[in-house]
Design a protein around this motif. Structure first.
Motif, PDB file in Angstrom:
ATOM      1  N   GLU A   1       3.503  29.509  32.525  1.00  0.00           N
ATOM      2  CA  GLU A   1       3.378  30.238  31.259  1.00  0.00           C
ATOM      3  C   GLU A   1       3.932  31.658  31.388  1.00  0.00           C
ATOM      4  OE1 GLU A   1      -0.633  29.907  29.811  1.00  0.00           O
ATOM      5  OE2 GLU A   1      -0.414  27.771  29.429  1.00  0.00           O
ATOM      6  N   ARG A   2       3.651  32.332  32.489  1.00  0.00           N
ATOM      7  CA  ARG A   2       4.205  33.678  32.703  1.00  0.00           C
ATOM      8  C   ARG A   2       5.734  33.627  32.797  1.00  0.00           C
ATOM      9  NH1 ARG A   2      -0.338  34.151  36.011  1.00  0.00           N
ATOM     10  NH2 ARG A   2       0.881  33.585  37.841  1.00  0.00           N
ATOM     11  N   THR A   3       6.246  32.648  33.527  1.00  0.00           N
ATOM     12  CA  THR A   3       7.697  32.508  33.665  1.00  0.00           C
ATOM     13  C   THR A   3       8.341  32.237  32.313  1.00  0.00           C
ATOM     14  OG1 THR A   3       7.425  31.700  35.920  1.00  0.00           O
ATOM     15  CG2 THR A   3       9.531  31.246  34.860  1.00  0.00           C
ATOM     16  N   TYR A   4       7.724  31.390  31.507  1.00  0.00           N
ATOM     17  CA  TYR A   4       8.208  31.087  30.152  1.00  0.00           C
ATOM     18  C   TYR A   4       8.297  32.366  29.329  1.00  0.00           C
ATOM     19  CZ  TYR A   4       7.691  29.721  25.230  1.00  0.00           C
ATOM     20  OH  TYR A   4       7.829  29.608  23.869  1.00  0.00           O
TER      21      TYR A   4
ATOM     22  N   TYR B   1      10.947  26.750  35.040  1.00  0.00           N
ATOM     23  CA  TYR B   1       9.531  26.415  35.139  1.00  0.00           C
ATOM     24  C   TYR B   1       9.315  24.958  34.764  1.00  0.00           C
ATOM     25  CZ  TYR B   1      10.136  27.286  30.158  1.00  0.00           C
ATOM     26  OH  TYR B   1      10.609  27.270  28.873  1.00  0.00           O
ATOM     27  N   ALA B   2       8.151  24.423  35.128  1.00  0.00           N
ATOM     28  CA  ALA B   2       7.790  23.070  34.719  1.00  0.00           C
ATOM     29  C   ALA B   2       7.519  23.088  33.221  1.00  0.00           C
ATOM     30  CB  ALA B   2       6.557  22.596  35.475  1.00  0.00           C
ATOM     31  N   VAL B   3       8.117  22.138  32.504  1.00  0.00           N
ATOM     32  CA  VAL B   3       7.946  22.106  31.054  1.00  0.00           C
ATOM     33  C   VAL B   3       6.745  21.256  30.664  1.00  0.00           C
ATOM     34  CG1 VAL B   3      10.386  22.521  30.628  1.00  0.00           C
ATOM     35  CG2 VAL B   3       9.542  20.184  30.709  1.00  0.00           C
ATOM     36  N   PHE B   4       6.223  21.544  29.489  1.00  0.00           N
ATOM     37  CA  PHE B   4       5.079  20.811  28.953  1.00  0.00           C
ATOM     38  C   PHE B   4       5.497  19.386  28.616  1.00  0.00           C
ATOM     39  CE2 PHE B   4       2.660  19.395  25.217  1.00  0.00           C
ATOM     40  CZ  PHE B   4       1.400  19.413  25.748  1.00  0.00           C
ATOM     41  N   VAL B   5       4.690  18.435  29.020  1.00  0.00           N
ATOM     42  CA  VAL B   5       4.906  17.025  28.675  1.00  0.00           C
ATOM     43  C   VAL B   5       3.646  16.534  27.980  1.00  0.00           C
ATOM     44  CG1 VAL B   5       5.390  14.711  29.550  1.00  0.00           C
ATOM     45  CG2 VAL B   5       6.398  16.690  30.682  1.00  0.00           C
ATOM     46  N   PRO B   6       3.755  16.135  26.706  1.00  0.00           N
ATOM     47  CA  PRO B   6       2.579  15.654  25.995  1.00  0.00           C
ATOM     48  C   PRO B   6       1.943  14.469  26.716  1.00  0.00           C
ATOM     49  CG  PRO B   6       4.395  15.998  24.474  1.00  0.00           C
ATOM     50  CD  PRO B   6       4.945  16.144  25.869  1.00  0.00           C
ATOM     51  N   VAL B   7       0.637  14.345  26.569  1.00  0.00           N
ATOM     52  CA  VAL B   7      -0.125  13.293  27.267  1.00  0.00           C
ATOM     53  C   VAL B   7       0.471  11.923  27.004  1.00  0.00           C
ATOM     54  CG1 VAL B   7      -2.373  12.170  27.416  1.00  0.00           C
ATOM     55  CG2 VAL B   7      -2.238  14.649  27.263  1.00  0.00           C
ATOM     56  N   GLN B   8       0.831  11.615  25.763  1.00  0.00           N
ATOM     57  CA  GLN B   8       1.358  10.289  25.435  1.00  0.00           C
ATOM     58  C   GLN B   8       2.684   9.983  26.119  1.00  0.00           C
ATOM     59  OE1 GLN B   8       0.735  12.713  23.250  1.00  0.00           O
ATOM     60  NE2 GLN B   8       2.295  12.870  21.679  1.00  0.00           N
ATOM     61  N   GLU B   9       3.415  11.013  26.561  1.00  0.00           N
ATOM     62  CA  GLU B   9       4.693  10.795  27.238  1.00  0.00           C
ATOM     63  C   GLU B   9       4.566  10.769  28.760  1.00  0.00           C
ATOM     64  OE1 GLU B   9       7.649  13.556  25.945  1.00  0.00           O
ATOM     65  OE2 GLU B   9       7.218  13.211  23.823  1.00  0.00           O
TER      66      GLU B   9
END
Length: 99
Positions: free
Chosen positions: A40-43, A87-95
């Motif tokens: 989140e900080r890197t983003y 950075y690692a990107v957000f991946v929704p739970v369903q994906e």
């Protein structure tokens, strides 16, 4: 890209204007980070740096008021390419399970 202004479409954006707007949108469209503090900080740092790049280009364009928007769009894209997503990107739970 876009129609050039004509008597039938006097308010149509020129291709250079559309390209500049696209470069700005591309620069600021970065994926959400994963949900850990470091990503989140890197983003936020990356978004701030890219917004600064766009701001510099637009401020110079407004100050100088000269043609050559394609050059400005290219300058934005070149600078943004130097600021990749790391950075690692957000991946929704369903994906998360798919693949």
């Amino acid at each position: 890209m876009s129609e050039q202004p004509t008597p039938d479409h006097p308010n149509a954006l020129s291709a250079d204007v559309v390209d500049l707007i696209a470069a700005v949108a591309e620069a600021l469209d970065i994926p959400l980070p994963a949900t850990n503090d470091a990503d989140e900080r890197t983003y936020h740092r990356l978004l701030e740096r890219r917004a600064s790049t766009v701001s510099i280009a637009l401020a110079a364009l407004l100050k100088l008021r000269i043609a050559g928007l394609g050059d400005d769009a290219e300058w934005i894209r070149t600078r943004v390419a130097e600021l990749p997503v790391t950075y690692a990107v957000f991946v929704p739970v369903q994906e998360r399970g798919a693949g």
